[in-house]
Write a protein that holds these residues in place. Structure first.
Motif, short mmCIF file in Angstrom:
data_model
loop_
_atom_site.label_atom_id
_atom_site.label_comp_id
_atom_site.label_asym_id
_atom_site.label_seq_id
_atom_site.Cartn_x
_atom_site.Cartn_y
_atom_site.Cartn_z
N HIS A 208 0.84 -1.20 0.00
CA HIS A 208 0.00 0.00 0.00
C HIS A 208 0.87 1.25 0.00
N THR A 209 1.87 1.25 0.83
CA THR A 209 2.78 2.40 0.92
C THR A 209 3.52 2.61 -0.40
N ARG A 210 3.82 1.49 -1.06
CA ARG A 210 4.56 1.57 -2.33
C ARG A 210 3.64 1.94 -3.49
N GLY A 211 2.32 1.84 -3.26
CA GLY A 211 1.39 2.23 -4.31
C GLY A 211 1.32 1.27 -5.48
N VAL A 212 1.43 -0.03 -5.21
CA VAL A 212 1.35 -1.00 -6.32
C VAL A 212 -0.02 -0.93 -6.99
N LYS A 213 -0.05 -1.31 -8.25
CA LYS A 213 -1.29 -1.30 -9.03
C LYS A 213 -1.80 -2.72 -9.26
N LEU A 214 -1.07 -3.70 -8.78
CA LEU A 214 -1.46 -5.11 -8.89
C LEU A 214 -1.09 -5.82 -7.60
N GLU A 237 -4.74 -9.30 -9.28
CA GLU A 237 -5.88 -8.39 -9.50
C GLU A 237 -5.36 -6.95 -9.53
N ARG A 238 -6.05 -6.11 -10.26
CA ARG A 238 -5.71 -4.69 -10.30
C ARG A 238 -6.20 -3.99 -9.05
N ASP A 240 -5.93 0.18 -7.01
CA ASP A 240 -5.50 1.55 -7.24
C ASP A 240 -5.37 2.30 -5.90
N HIS A 241 -5.11 3.59 -6.01
CA HIS A 241 -4.85 4.38 -4.80
C HIS A 241 -6.00 4.35 -3.80
N SER A 242 -7.22 4.09 -4.29
CA SER A 242 -8.36 4.18 -3.38
C SER A 242 -8.51 2.93 -2.51
N HIS A 243 -7.75 1.90 -2.77
CA HIS A 243 -7.83 0.69 -1.95
C HIS A 243 -7.04 0.89 -0.65
#
Lengths: 283, 283, 283, 283
Positions: A208-214, A237-238, A240-243
């Protein structure tokens, strides 16, 4: 007519398939599925043949033994009639256990779940609903003796119940090298996976901190190298920032269910062959 | 050493693989890849064997002919050395043409693009950049004679240039049944696909109005049944309410490139076998 | 009517959107798209508003300045009319360059590709076909001075051509920290990604040896931490044992094209905001 | 502090967001999430705002009412504290029911499952394990009166239990137009989807015969047009020639679980707004 799966690996050279199909033909076997793979790196050859055959199993075995000796097969002949006797290990999270037991009941997973073993009591009810015996084998943190005892009991259970496959369905204890060794090639684990990978604690927080997209999950055979055994299946799974972290955890659980269920099914159908540290999966 | 692909289909019965591997073994062939499939519905058997062999091709052919006659093979033996002579038809949109020619130049598509034929002149420059001869064969709307002439010329070109594969890479003319017939099994088309399907004009508008959450593309062999030939490959992407029609069209173009490039590659590698109205794709 | 994008980030507190929409309303702006995100971890708020407005740009700017001062915005107001002036850096592999330039010509990428810079000459023809000036800026391996000179020239070009975005489309040189710093937030890189990650040389070989079932690609902003900048986009494909290293490389190139094209488009549409080491992508 | 979701749709014109944020600001609400969409086709505007607010709910409601009248909102204000009272209808297949109830128990689905209603008795045990009341309401094939009675009882149950959402989790009876009407916008169905679509009986057989390479599932609101209501979510998986019909059915069940669980969660979180025959899903 009885249904069999023959799996083998051996050094690659001409004539292997011809020899196997010859032996099967002489015993009037009827091949329903066959897949092969020659690994150009390791020079090993892998074969899986599914067939029906009404010949005397002993004679069938003898016929294959001839080819096996000539070509130096590492081989196994499995009757498909008997589902794979499986012990499932869990801790508190029940998503994988629920998924596996539901699929089994629905007739979609050819295993015979002979026991659920857990270091917690939370999932006794779920196991009970599916009528699978549940054993609570506690492990006291910081008490190596309790862990040793738990592992001792695990190996004894595997032995007593004639367990062919151990599934670590979110079992949150690290198995000792001795147990990994004892269960080599017949224990499947599931864990989260990310691009890039994150070592250490709280991986979903790191992702989450790294901002992965997958985000992903990996099912693999257990080896003494933690989370480094031969990979059987992965899924992703994809995001985004809102997760939020908890959303990632929830999605990760779905991925864990999916990757583990496929890995267990393929193993149970004898579709997974090990090629050093890789797997050949004949889906 | 020469590399070959043998593909065959025949009524399924025991002994086919044994016969083929026997013939190959006697000619000291070295199998590098082999896949098979028995269709339980049609009772047809499909085999693709890739191998190297330094025997005289005529003797190899004769050896396989024996098995072919015994088992009633519909078979083909292709040398892998020669890329598939391919004619690409386009109209105005160049995304698929660009993708195919770039892949070819990068050495990732074993075709020999011998001609680009179009009913418009827009893509002459792109073909020229990749040094592929470009023919402008106009079709006048509402003038059946111009369409007949264009089709006549297409068939003549196919003949003269010894074309093995015709790729309709967003060619916006419907081919007549006669041409579909003439090119059966060697013409690949690409078109959009949705869940649910939308018949008629302006499909992306219909999909948008319907609020689909997925759009797709399908590559298939051309048959007289418009957009209904055997499917080779499909791909799909997620969309949502915020995608305007033009966004869907753009995403659709990406999907068309991907599905078509895979279908063409698999065809060129002789991986696609036709099973009545389905395909067996030995990826 | 002129079209604008306002992007901002600021400490999260009540009233931000109300203030911005008030300023826009007073100037008769018409909002066509608006997205916002409050990061619960960093307590930062992110907003992207796309709108048409025929007011005098100076007055619009002044109106927003008031809100910006009250709420401590880090903000930018971009006219959407002018595509983003982009410099593309490449080495020998042209897949990403071809994909970007084709999309641009097809009207699907709102950039203005002002230059292609390469340490090799291979891709001059491709740039030429798309009428983008090509500069060959060689870097001699083991000669730090040549690399310094190349970077000097890069920064000068960025300056002279008023470049807003640098895209490293498989540019195989590591940029120095000084250049990374100078281009912070306006340079996008693409590289392969795997689960697990593989450090060091020949990552596709490592992934193959490890038997991964998924390969991926990551597009990210360049920072001095090699391959560790804020991730903009990732994509992934399934693979299996039958994929040779070269197949993985080919699939990886497709993934690189897709992830990079999306990242560049989102950046050019001002959809990517940086949140410490993460990105907020308002797709 | 109480947590709310405001959802609204109205004709699009300037000032809507400013009016809503103004009303919230005056009552010291703290917005935690906000999404909006203006549909350029229908000229409708959609807004979802999630916020905490300790003001008297009646005063909050009155404040929003002012904006609602000015802009002609179709609006709803939901406290997030209370999970959505949900009735689940099933027949014999339990995969979706199991998935929904497990997710609910794991705290990942903000519904309150108040009843399971079925035309068969098979799933009574599963409902019982999750402590959800189960009603067996048989429907005799060919007896319209039994169907009428079942529907009567369904509507009465919806009324008596104050049901907000009806989930058709593989309920194999077609609802009458009268029931569809009565449950408009609050009943979600799941069904298989293919590219192309297949009308009529035994869709998986048709898909298999046609040789599709993708199968899918669609979750949608129920309308009198069978399987044609606004789509909420779709999902898809790759298949190939080797998948038998039963394999497709099994994969389809996984897809049904996934698409339905997401649709139900998004509905329960008030993320789905209806835009004529489409949905706007603020994920």
């Amino acid at each position: 007519e009885p249904h069999y799966v023959l799996t083998l690996s051996c050094p690659d050279r001409p004539g292997i398939v011809h020899a196997v199909t010859g032996a099967l033909l002489r015993h009037h076997a009827n091949v329903t599925e066959s897949q092969q793979f020659g690994d150009p790196d390791t020079r090993l050859f892998f074969l899986r043949v599914q067939f029906t055959c009404s010949a005397d199993p002993a004679r069938l075995d003898a016929a294959l033994r001839g080819a096996a000796e000539e070509f130096d097969f590492d081989w196994q002949l499995h009757p498909l009639s008997s589902p794979v006797r499986t012990l499932i290990m869990v801790s508190r999270a029940g998503h994988c256990l629920n998924d596996l037991l539901y699929r089994h009941r629905a007739g979609r997973l050819p295993i015979d779940p002979v026991a659920v073993v857990s270091n917690h009591e939370d999932l006794a009810g779920l196991a009970g609903f599916y009528e699978v015996p549940f054993s609570h084998v506690p492990v006291t943190p910081g008490d190596p003796a309790s862990k040793d005892a738990a592992e001792e009991r695990l190996l004894r259970t595997v032995d007593e119940l004639d367990v062919e496959l151990v599934v670590l369905a979110r079992y949150m204890q690290v198995l000792s090298p001795r147990v990994c060794e004892a269960l080599a090639g017949r224990a499947i684990n599931i864990h989260h996976s990310f691009l890039p990978s994150f070592a250490g604690a709280r991986p979903y927080h790191q992702a989450h901190t790294r901002g992965v997209k997958l985000i992903g999950a990996t099912a693999h055979y257990v080896t003494a190298d933690l989370d480094e055994g031969p990979i059987i299946e992965q899924d992703v799974e994809r995001v985004d920032h809102s997760h939020a972290v908890d959303d990632l955890v929830g999605l990760g659980q779905d991925l864990e269910c999916r990757a583990l269920a496929r890995a267990v099914r393929w193993h149970a159908e004898r579709r997974v062959l090990v090629d050093r540290n890789r797997t050949v999966v004949f889906r």
